[in-house]
Design an enzyme around this catalytic site. Sequence first.
Site, short mmCIF file in Angstrom:
data_model
loop_
_atom_site.label_atom_id
_atom_site.label_comp_id
_atom_site.label_asym_id
_atom_site.label_seq_id
_atom_site.Cartn_x
_atom_site.Cartn_y
_atom_site.Cartn_z
N GLY A 116 -5.99 -20.87 -10.87
CA GLY A 116 -4.70 -20.19 -11.57
C GLY A 116 -5.18 -18.68 -11.75
O GLY A 116 -4.38 -17.91 -11.56
N LYS A 143 -17.93 -20.63 -15.46
CA LYS A 143 -18.81 -21.63 -15.54
C LYS A 143 -19.37 -22.27 -14.24
O LYS A 143 -18.46 -22.52 -13.44
CB LYS A 143 -18.48 -22.71 -16.63
N GLY A 179 -7.82 -27.03 -9.84
CA GLY A 179 -8.83 -28.15 -9.79
C GLY A 179 -8.64 -28.86 -8.56
O GLY A 179 -9.78 -29.64 -7.85
N ARG A 201 6.57 -21.50 -7.92
CA ARG A 201 6.37 -22.89 -7.72
C ARG A 201 7.58 -23.71 -7.33
O ARG A 201 7.79 -24.77 -6.50
CB ARG A 201 5.95 -23.65 -9.05
#
Length: 393
Positions: A350, A197, A373, A36
């Site tokens: 991730g 999910k 996200g 990162r």
Amino acid sequence: MPKKTVRDVEVNGKRVLVRVDFNVPLKEGKVADDSRLKAALPTIRYLCDRRARVILISHLGRPKGAPDDRLRLNPVAVRLGELLGRPVRKVDDCAGPAAEEAVAALAPGEVLLLENIRFHPGESKNDPELARQLAALCDLYVNDAFGTAHRAHASTVGVASLRPAVAGFLLERELDVLGRLLAQPEQPFVVVVGGAKISDKIGVLENLMGRVSALLIGGGMANTFLAAQGYGLGRSLVETEKLEVARQLLSEATTRNLRLVLPVDLVAAESQEPGAPYRTVPVGAVPEDWMALDIGPETVRLFADALAGAKTVFWNGPLGFFEQPPFDAGTLAVARALPPAPATTVVGGGDTVRAVMRAGVADRITHISTGGGAALNFLEGKELPGVAVLLER
Ligand code: ADP
Ligand code: MG
């Protein structure tokens, strides 16, 4: 891109606050994975070379709005300095007098790293007072932290609305690549979705359905679709409250004549404990007290076939309980079946990124998104608050 970037503004001599994503793993006081930091270098170098006073701000972990010595950014400053080849100053706060003093001492071309912004409770509440304090540190704001662009925080939205605000190169690339998936994906466009999910991903499935030529669903979320079709899944992860949603998505896929591929075989195990007995079974034959933890080899073949001719691929979500071999086999095999260039392959999330790294195919992927996200929110068609606030071109 519809938003202005660092190329569109004068930065010489300016105090430029750059929101970066330096939420990196630390180990024994050192940065354990600096990817990162490397991803942020182009923007930082560009600003330094043009004699900006560069002020970096990031979160690290979840310190719950109070200082936590284990989550200080000091190791990040050290590693970043090594990567940049120039010293990176560090101050132990990110707002208020200490930060102001450190900024005032900054010469053009120098770099200062502020302390973990989540030490302040106002960050996640987008507190106007904290935003004002951050704005007092700078003349110009740059967002280069795609991973937090879906959150309306003081360092992503609050301060950005008080200063001229533009995108950094990393954010620009994310928006370009992901934007093309929505606007003009080269067909065949194949989307692979997995993970635990379906509730996290319904919006993405709905928004992408009309744009793809095939949708491959695996992992825990496939269980809910299979249950909706009437298959028994034993003790597998199934979201019983989402069965109706799954049924709706299935019937929409039929209406659209969409190629939707669900597992035809599964690797089931007695439990998630290491060493528990497991075996491959056809869908519908998961023993009553067992659980499905991976897609089977026949399903891998179906997925690989669909991927073989793809010109564009987006993948989010591992196809099994990949943290624990042998239940990583399906995910690793599909990672290795991703089409090579010139196909465009985009991976986000991730766990998915960890999986493609482990499969050793990261260098063959066109774009590894830095936001899980955020990427999902973007592909749902939502406007990201941290992007919305940037200046229009
Ligand atoms: P990402 O981080 O890439 O967005 P998710 O967090 O949505 O992915 O999903 C990853 C998680 O899903 C992993 O922890 C993985 O173990 C879990 N998972 C995938 N398939 C299964 C399964 N069949 N049973 C239980 N967990 C699963
Ligand atoms: Mg995850």
